[in-house]
Design a protein around this motif. Structure first.
Motif, PDB file in Angstrom:
ATOM      1  N   PRO A  82       0.802  -1.226   0.000  1.00 12.23           N
ATOM      2  CA  PRO A  82       0.000   0.000   0.000  1.00 12.23           C
ATOM      3  C   PRO A  82       0.834   1.275   0.000  1.00 12.23           C
ATOM      4  CG  PRO A  82      -0.910  -1.593   1.537  1.00 12.23           C
ATOM      5  CD  PRO A  82       0.421  -2.154   1.083  1.00 12.23           C
ATOM      6  N   ALA A  83       1.993   1.255   0.651  1.00 13.60           N
ATOM      7  CA  ALA A  83       2.842   2.447   0.677  1.00 13.60           C
ATOM      8  C   ALA A  83       3.388   2.755  -0.713  1.00 13.60           C
ATOM      9  CB  ALA A  83       3.992   2.252   1.663  1.00 13.60           C
ATOM     10  N   VAL A  84       3.728   1.722  -1.468  1.00 14.37           N
ATOM     11  CA  VAL A  84       4.219   1.918  -2.837  1.00 14.37           C
ATOM     12  C   VAL A  84       3.092   2.434  -3.725  1.00 14.37           C
ATOM     13  CG1 VAL A  84       5.087   0.733  -4.890  1.00 14.37           C
ATOM     14  CG2 VAL A  84       6.082   0.243  -2.646  1.00 14.37           C
ATOM     15  N   THR A  85       1.900   1.871  -3.584  1.00 15.78           N
ATOM     16  CA  THR A  85       0.756   2.348  -4.362  1.00 15.78           C
ATOM     17  C   THR A  85       0.492   3.818  -4.082  1.00 15.78           C
ATOM     18  OG1 THR A  85      -0.261   0.149  -4.343  1.00 15.78           O
ATOM     19  CG2 THR A  85      -1.701   2.007  -4.817  1.00 15.78           C
ATOM     20  N   ALA A  86       0.489   4.198  -2.807  1.00 16.54           N
ATOM     21  CA  ALA A  86       0.260   5.602  -2.450  1.00 16.54           C
ATOM     22  C   ALA A  86       1.342   6.503  -3.031  1.00 16.54           C
ATOM     23  CB  ALA A  86       0.209   5.743  -0.928  1.00 16.54           C
ATOM     24  N   ALA A  87       2.585   6.045  -3.015  1.00 10.96           N
ATOM     25  CA  ALA A  87       3.680   6.848  -3.561  1.00 10.96           C
ATOM     26  C   ALA A  87       3.534   7.020  -5.069  1.00 10.96           C
ATOM     27  CB  ALA A  87       5.016   6.184  -3.231  1.00 10.96           C
ATOM     28  N   LEU A  88       3.109   5.971  -5.761  1.00 14.94           N
ATOM     29  CA  LEU A  88       2.908   6.065  -7.205  1.00 14.94           C
ATOM     30  C   LEU A  88       1.743   6.992  -7.545  1.00 14.94           C
ATOM     31  CD1 LEU A  88       3.531   2.315  -8.059  1.00 14.94           C
ATOM     32  CD2 LEU A  88       4.909   4.240  -8.876  1.00 14.94           C
ATOM     33  N   VAL A  89       0.722   7.001  -6.701  1.00 11.17           N
ATOM     34  CA  VAL A  89      -0.364   7.959  -6.874  1.00 11.17           C
ATOM     35  C   VAL A  89       0.161   9.376  -6.682  1.00 11.17           C
ATOM     36  CG1 VAL A  89      -2.530   8.813  -5.881  1.00 11.17           C
ATOM     37  CG2 VAL A  89      -2.208   6.359  -6.247  1.00 11.17           C
TER      38      VAL A  89
END
Length: 237
Positions: A82-89
């Motif tokens: 989830p942290a990677v997804t949020a960063a990509l967003v």
């Protein structure tokens, strides 16, 4: 980027449908959780030496990450975090509308992977962890581990070097197991999964919220470092 595209690999095929991509994220997250927890259980069966146990856990996790990202990257981007997804967003590589379904799919996968690992080794489907992981040094380790992971991924993606992501992530996590005080969870989703196994890789539920907070702070710091130092906006492809 406005259309959903796999974030890890620069020469990705045509975008898959949202349900297929979410299924890939769930499957990949389950595979990662099963590897982290299963290799931790196996390590305690093979050796009583904590150093050997940690080495087994680290090598298995690093190798699994490489394989999962290579296989699933062209389908969903293989965030598995989830942290990677949020960063990509945050950097515009994933549409904001997809963060909720992606994180839900990941969490479902992490829970399923934890249950699978427990069952494979003859345990109860769910056994709440009693492993205490608390204190400022460990939380600082999680901030550092997550910031570094996010910085590595975003830097490669924004520079158009996404083909290096699988190897870079595997090498980074493998080394961070030993370089950080927390053994580098660096992932809110795997933290949830690891609460469900009272094993070498577990974390007590009371300690998990602070770990997740440290991970989210680390992700934010990783985005800031990338955008102001490693890949300024005016040089991104």
């Amino acid at each position: 980027m406005t259309d959903p595209q796999p974030a890890g690999l620069p020469t990705a095929p045509a975008p898959r449908s949202l349900p297929i991509r979410m299924l890939a994220e769930a499957l990949g997250s389950a595979g990662l959780a099963a590897t982290v927890i299963g290799s931790g259980i196996m390590a305690t069966h093979l050796s009583d030496d904590p150093g050997v146990q940690l080495l087994i856990n680290a090598v298995a996790t690093a190798a699994a990450l490489v394989v999962l990202i290579v296989v699933l990257g062209p389908v969903s981007g293989a965030h598995l975090n989830p942290a990677v997804t949020a960063a990509l967003v945050a950097v515009g590589r994933v549409p904001a509308r997809e963060i909720l379904p992606t994180v839900v799919a990941q969490l479902v996968g992490f829970v399923a992977g934890a249950v699978l690992a427990n069952l494979m080794f003859g345990g109860a489907a769910v056994s709440i962890s009693t492993t205490e992981r608390a204190g400022v040094p460990l939380l600082l380790g999680e901030v550092v581990a997550t910031a570094g992971l996010v910085a590595v991924i975003l830097t490669l993606v924004l520079r158009g070097q996404g083909s290096w992501v699988p190897a870079a992530v595997g090498l980074y996590i493998g080394s961070a197991y030993f370089a950080t005080s927390s053994t580098s969870f660096a992932n809110p989703g795997i933290t949830v999964g690891r609460m469900l196994s009272d094993s070498f890789a577990g974390i007590a539920p009371a300690n998990a919220p602070a770990f997740v907070g440290a991970q989210l702070l680390g992700a934010l710091l990783g985005v800031i470092v990338v955008r102001f130092v490693l890949v300024p906006r005016d040089v991104s492809p």
